[in-house]
Design an enzyme around this catalytic site. Structure first.
Site, PDB file in Angstrom:
ATOM      1  N   TYR A 197       0.836  -1.201   0.000  1.00 53.07           N
ATOM      2  CA  TYR A 197       0.000   0.000   0.000  1.00 53.07           C
ATOM      3  C   TYR A 197       0.872   1.253   0.000  1.00 53.07           C
ATOM      4  CZ  TYR A 197      -4.083  -2.877   1.273  1.00 53.07           C
ATOM      5  OH  TYR A 197      -5.097  -3.811   1.302  1.00 53.07           O
TER       6      TYR A 197
ATOM      7  N   PRO B  20     -16.578  -3.793   1.610  1.00 56.64           N
ATOM      8  CA  PRO B  20     -17.983  -3.951   1.988  1.00 56.64           C
ATOM      9  C   PRO B  20     -18.906  -2.968   1.266  1.00 56.64           C
ATOM     10  CG  PRO B  20     -16.787  -2.843   3.739  1.00 56.64           C
ATOM     11  CD  PRO B  20     -15.759  -3.341   2.767  1.00 56.64           C
ATOM     12  N   LEU B  21     -18.327  -1.887   0.712  1.00 55.89           N
ATOM     13  CA  LEU B  21     -19.115  -0.918  -0.047  1.00 55.89           C
ATOM     14  C   LEU B  21     -18.782  -0.968  -1.535  1.00 55.89           C
ATOM     15  CD1 LEU B  21     -19.014   2.150   2.366  1.00 55.89           C
ATOM     16  CD2 LEU B  21     -20.778   0.382   2.171  1.00 55.89           C
ATOM     17  N   ALA B  22     -18.198  -2.059  -1.980  1.00 59.68           N
ATOM     18  CA  ALA B  22     -17.883  -2.251  -3.406  1.00 59.68           C
ATOM     19  C   ALA B  22     -17.069  -1.085  -3.962  1.00 59.68           C
ATOM     20  CB  ALA B  22     -19.172  -2.450  -4.208  1.00 59.68           C
ATOM     21  N   GLY B  23     -16.024  -0.730  -3.237  1.00 56.68           N
ATOM     22  CA  GLY B  23     -15.146   0.333  -3.704  1.00 56.68           C
ATOM     23  C   GLY B  23     -15.791   1.700  -3.732  1.00 56.68           C
ATOM     24  N   GLY B  24     -16.932   1.842  -3.066  1.00 56.08           N
ATOM     25  CA  GLY B  24     -17.655   3.111  -3.042  1.00 56.08           C
ATOM     26  C   GLY B  24     -18.906   3.111  -3.894  1.00 56.08           C
ATOM     27  N   LEU B  25     -19.089   2.091  -4.724  1.00 59.93           N
ATOM     28  CA  LEU B  25     -20.292   2.060  -5.567  1.00 59.93           C
ATOM     29  C   LEU B  25     -21.551   1.971  -4.709  1.00 59.93           C
ATOM     30  CD1 LEU B  25     -20.538   2.125  -8.693  1.00 59.93           C
ATOM     31  CD2 LEU B  25     -21.148  -0.283  -8.574  1.00 59.93           C
ATOM     32  N   LEU B  26     -21.464   1.306  -3.560  1.00 57.77           N
ATOM     33  CA  LEU B  26     -22.622   1.152  -2.685  1.00 57.77           C
ATOM     34  C   LEU B  26     -22.837   2.345  -1.757  1.00 57.77           C
ATOM     35  CD1 LEU B  26     -22.318  -2.649  -1.892  1.00 57.77           C
ATOM     36  CD2 LEU B  26     -24.203  -1.522  -3.089  1.00 57.77           C
TER      37      LEU B  26
ATOM     38  N   GLY C 239     -23.748   5.079  -3.393  1.00 58.37           N
ATOM     39  CA  GLY C 239     -24.719   5.752  -4.239  1.00 58.37           C
ATOM     40  C   GLY C 239     -24.220   7.038  -4.868  1.00 58.37           C
TER      41      GLY C 239
END
Length: 329
Positions: free
Chosen positions: A53, A212-218, A220
């Site tokens: 990283y 857990p948020l799909a890279g930010g897609l979840l 919205g």
């Protein structure tokens, strides 16, 4: 914040893990420190890193995240559970990556130097190195634990059958056993429910999923078309990987349906998506990533949200297709 034991160990960890892969590229050191202050101030005591990283960087930036966290940890190391990972490429030579004995022994010492500590709580294989015999990797990890440099070991991005093989070989040879697995898991990627989660449950492994948020897609916040600048979908060498995972018409249609459901339930999509992951009894603690401290409150709300059975069922139904593997499509 609530805590849970990591698998069948006696190690108690916070219900959320702070992921740090944005530190040093997407977020500068000052902002990274502010995120660390906010998250730990809210009760998060579990920090997850990797030697490669920041995400999206290259060999020139590899190790920067550990250095940032190492400086922040000075004087307070004893207050936190520190996890990092190895296997990724850290130098120009062929042996500067992978799960060989040579690389793992070199990598753990390098991580300890960057983190300014003499031990790592959880040392994880970042991926499965098929070129190196499992026996060589497992014995190297056992030696690292016996040397006092690492307290526990785990894996990330392993298929269930490979993890089962590793667990069996460790038991047969009385080597240090893996205590946790770190897979990708969210409403748009549920394939681990079929084999990996049952294996983890029966083997007593902790599960600390990433994305857990799909890279930010979840959250919205994204719309179809060109990805938003400055996000994981555009940043550095990892951008294409995230676009390949989630940036598809099918996923956007699902997010629209999930957003309507979240609005009806009176929650943000961020909170609802994370609460769904937390509602799975096989999950120990999901890894959350932040680019700004003000993103934290919606995530913290998820730890307090108890999904009613009908809402949970509706979320499951809307995303059933993401539970199937390629063989089912």
């Amino acid at each position: 914040m609530q805590t849970r034991n990591l698998g069948n160990t006696g190690l108690s960890v916070s219900r959320l893990v702070l992921g740090t892969m944005t530190f040093g590229l997407q977020t500068d050191e000052r902002t990274s420190g502010e995120i660390l202050d906010a998250a730990t101030g809210a009760g998060i005591n579990f920090l997850d890193l990797a030697d490669v990283y920041p995400l999206g960087g290259d060999l020139a930036t590899a190790g920067r995240t550990e250095e940032i966290v190492g400086r922040w940890l000075e004087g307070r190391r004893h207050r936190y559970i520190l996890a990092t990972k190895a296997v990724g490429k850290m130098g120009p030579a062929e042996w500067d990556e992978g799960a060989s004995r040579k690389h793992l022994l070199d990598a753990v010492d390098a991580s300890l130097r960057r983190l300014k500590t003499d031990y790592i709580d959880l040392y994880q294989l970042h991926s499965d190195d098929r070129r190196t015999p499992l026996e060589e990797t497992l014995q190297a990890l056992d030696d690292i634990v016996r040397a006092g440099k690492v307290r526990y070991v785990g894996v990330s991005n392993f298929l269930a059958y490979r993890l089962a093989l590793a667990l069996g070989k460790a038991e047969a040879n009385r080597w240090t056993r893996f205590v946790s697995v770190q897979p990708r898991y969210n409403l748009l990627f549920r394939e681990i429910e079929r084999e990996l989660l049952p294996l983890s449950r029966e083997s007593g492994l902790g599960v600390i999923p990433y994305n857990p948020l799909a890279g930010g897609l979840l959250t919205g916040k994204h719309a179809p078309g060109s990805p938003t600048a400055g996000t994981r979908f555009t940043l550095g060498t990892a951008a294409q990987r995230y676009q390949d995972r989630y940036w598809h018409e099918r996923e956007f249609r699902t997010v629209e349906s999930l957003q309507r459901l979240a609005d009806q339930a009176g929650h943000s999509l961020t909170t609802l998506s994370l609460a769904w992951v937390l509602a799975n009894p096989d999950i120990t603690a999901p890894i959350i990533g932040l680019s700004r401290p003000n993103q934290l409150p919606d995530l913290l709300k998820a730890t307090e949200l108890q999904l009613d059975s009908q809402l949970k069922l509706r979320l499951d139904e809307l995303t059933t297709e993401y539970r199937r593997g390629d063989a089912d499509r």
